[in-house]
Design an enzyme around this catalytic site. Structure first.
Site, PDB file in Angstrom:
ATOM      1  CB  ALA A  98      -0.926   0.008   1.214  1.00  0.00           C
ATOM      2  CB  CYS A  99       2.003   3.673  -2.274  1.00  0.00           C
ATOM      3  SG  CYS A  99       0.876   3.885  -3.669  1.00  0.00           S
ATOM      4  CB  ALA A 100       0.867   8.146   0.087  1.00  0.00           C
ATOM      5  CB  THR A 148      -0.232  -0.016  -4.381  1.00  0.00           C
ATOM      6  OG1 THR A 148      -0.364   1.079  -3.480  1.00  0.00           O
ATOM      7  CG2 THR A 148      -0.980  -1.222  -3.827  1.00  0.00           C
TER       8      THR A 148
END
Length: 653
Positions: free
Chosen positions: A172-174, A180
């Site tokens: 998961a990325c921002a 992601t």
């Protein structure tokens, strides 16, 4: 989806000499416009820069994937740019990345969901293979680039034969998009090469995708958690050996992470405990945890502030068109007006005030949630309500000092850490285990929050009132009083210090001892200055990466809030960067108050909104003083944030 169908020969630009990201964006925007792919170049570039401000689009191996979503884009397209000389300052996951191969994507807004993710996912899979990157970098013409992109996605069949076991992953990325999927692809590629079966869950823009079954979780050798954000529903992996790292790590070191989770895991995953830590060199200190929790609370609070500001502004301004005196729409006499529009505006104003009252509970609840998970939210929400004074306002109790947004933050931390402590320490038999989250933790945590607010945080707020009253009353000289009043009003933007300053100056104005000019300026300069900072930066200074997309939206709301006399619009900025925002607010308000005092501006009525201007004695010098204070806050914010952004960027290289 075939990638080579989404570009064309003239959009593949090889061996170019562009030196900056800006040069590339300008050239591609012009090409897209000339081919009818976009309707407006400026709008398209704005969307690109907004995405750049959210998170790094540079990856590694010289690759960057900038992308934009906008209504100005007519059809999905991407351009390929290969440079003769790399760009060294392109913000990237890998600090040493020197970008010389750019894939610039344009996605229509209506296809910004699954289509966008599918395109990025497929492109990411190709670019995770060094062979593909090398083929593109060595291509002699656009045809060879298209051939390198025309790679059919391999069908992956997992099998238990000669398999070393199952590895799980969560990425998961921002922004929940490119990184992601790239981290997931990197883990899948490395596991396949090492002989492991792997299943990777993505928590991205489309929510939770590819979650493994309970049966898969039970037979897994370990789970690699690669994330830059708080994850959802992670109890699914409880009991599985795990490691935790940032989302960029699998892209660089996937094989070493797989070896580590198999041979040296952190332990068994257990949700909402202190057992989770990072595998990178940064220690997961209490300070970093508190900062991340605060950022989580702010991210959930900003939409509340935006919504409240708009719902309050519409009736306040709308009432003027019906001859209602500025600010008077909140008078209950309009509740049953024969004009249904006026009645609607009255209740809409109440609705805006109601939304504002939820700001502190949401902030506190999600701070607690980031620390303790779901078990902390109840106490956090109630603590935020107490900090906002909801208990007293609902019961008609006036003149009671609430602890304000500082109290909401403190009670959020108290709720989170206390609930996490209880959750870890209380052990119950299985047949009554449900009593812990449903009865025991809520009972003890809510009681603690109430007692701490009653005996610690509210007395602190009340003490600030008394100190401020003494400070103002003992100040000698009109300039000293003006400075103290303006700075106290600007300090906590609607909090206890702000309210105390209002109460004192209201009393002084009532007997005509001292005007409310400084108080009015201190009330509106913070939200106007913050909002002006966002506006000036977007259209004049254009400094990059100093405000993300959510703060840009909050900036406009802050400006509107200032126009209608609401200080709270600036709170998200003060919470996110207090050491920048609060001192600038204090100094800007003090400067304006000094100028107004020199010009002998007098305001005797508590009307900070623009419709109170006719009541001002010395309107022109008042507006000059206000403008100076607002510009000081705005320009100070822009250039200090830009300096710190550049300093952080240079320290990475």
């Amino acid at each position: 989806m075939k990638l080579n169908m989404l570009t064309s020969y003239d959009l593949i630009m090889l061996d170019q000499n562009y030196q900056t990201k800006e040069d590339i964006f300008d050239v591609v925007a012009k090409k897209f416009f000339n081919k009818g792919i976009i309707q407006d170049e400026a709008t398209f570039k704005t969307a690109l820069y907004q995405r750049e401000a959210e998170n790094a689009t540079g990856l590694e191996n010289g690759v960057a994937i900038p992308h934009a979503k906008s209504n100005t884009i007519k059809k999905p397209t991407f351009a390929v740019i290969r440079l003769n000389h790399p760009i060294n300052d392109w913000q990237s996951l890998s600090p040493e990345n020197q970008v010389d191969l750019i894939f610039l994507l344009a996605i229509p807004e209506e296809k910004a969901g699954s289509y966008h993710l599918e395109l990025l996912s497929q492109l990411s899979r190709i670019l995770m293979k060094k062979e593909s990157i090398n083929n593109i970098k060595q291509a002699g013409n656009p045809e060879e680039v298209l051939e390198a992109l025309n790679i059919e996605e391999e069908t992956k069949e997992t099998t238990q034969t000669n398999n070393q076991g199952l590895i799980l992953g969560v990425t998961a990325c921002a922004t929940g998009i490119a990184h992601t999927y790239m981290a997931a692809e990197a883990l899948e590629t490395a596991a396949e090469e090492m002989g492991y079966e792997i299943l990777v869950e993505k928590q991205g823009a489309n929510g939770i995708e590819d979650r493994p079954s309970e049966a898969d979780v039970k037979r897994a050798k370990g789970v690699i958690i690669a994330t830059d954000i708080e994850l959802q529903n992670m109890s699914h992996y409880d009991g599985v050996p795990y490691i935790k790292t940032k989302v960029a790590e699998p892209i660089k070191n996937a094989q070493s992470l797989i070896n580590q989770v198999v041979n040296q895991p952190f332990g068994e995953h257990l949700s909402n405990t202190t057992s989770e830590k990072n595998v990178d060199s940064e220690k997961n200190t209490i300070g970093s945890e508190m900062y991340q929790a605060l950022m989580s609370g702010i991210s959930y609070m900003i939409p509340i502030v935006v919504g409240a500001g708009l719902m309050t502004a519409i009736p306040q301004i709308g009432g003027l068109f019906f001859g209602i005196e500025g600010g008077a729409i909140e008078n209950a006499v309009y509740a049953n007006s024969s004009n249904s529009v006026i009645s609607f505006l009255y209740y809409l104003n109440l609705f805006g005030g109601f939304i504002f009252s939820l700001m502190y509970p949401v902030l506190s609840a999600f701070i607690a949630n980031a620390i303790a998970g779901k078990v902390g939210m109840t106490a956090g929400f109630i603590g935020g309500g107490l900090a906002g004074g909801m208990m007293y306002s609902l019961n008609g109790i006036e003149d009671h000092a609430a602890s304000g947004f500082l109290g909401a933050i403190a009670l959020g931390y108290v709720s989170g850490y206390f609930c996490r402590f209880l959750n870890n320490k209380i052990k119950l038999p299985k047949n009554i285990q449900s009593l812990k989250p449903m009865l025991i933790i809520p009972l003890l945590s809510i009681l603690l929050v109430y007692l701490m607010n009653l005996y610690i945080f509210e007395p602190v707020g009340d003490g600030l009132n008394n100190v401020l009253f003494d400070l103002i009353s003992q100040s000698s000289g009109i300039y000293a009083v003006a400075i103290v009043v303006a700075m106290a009003t600007a300090f906590d933007m609607g909090g206890p210090v702000n309210k105390a300053a209002f109460a004192v100056t209201m009393a002084l104005a009532a007997n005509h001892s001292f005007p409310m000019t400084a108080n009015i300026l201190g009330c509106i300069i913070p939200p106007l200055g913050i909002g002006m900072a966002v506006i000036l930066n977007q259209y004049i200074f254009k400094k990059k990466n100093i405000y993300d997309e959510t703060l840009e939206a909050a900036g406009y709301t802050s400006f509107i809030s200032g126009i209608i006399g609401i200080s709270e619009g600036a709170i998200p900025f003060a919470l996110k960067n207090p050491l920048i925002t609060i001192p600038l607010n204090l100094v800007g308000s003090a400067i304006a108050a000094i100028l107004a005092t020199i010009f002998r501006v007098e305001i005797w009525f508590p009307i900070p909104q623009f419709w109170g201007w006719p009541l001002i004695e010395g309107l022109v010098p008042y507006l000059v003083s206000l403008l100076v204070g607002v510009l000081f806050v705005a320009i100070g914010n822009i250039f200090i944030r830009d300096y710190l952004t550049n300093k952080r960027r240079s320290s990475r290289y």
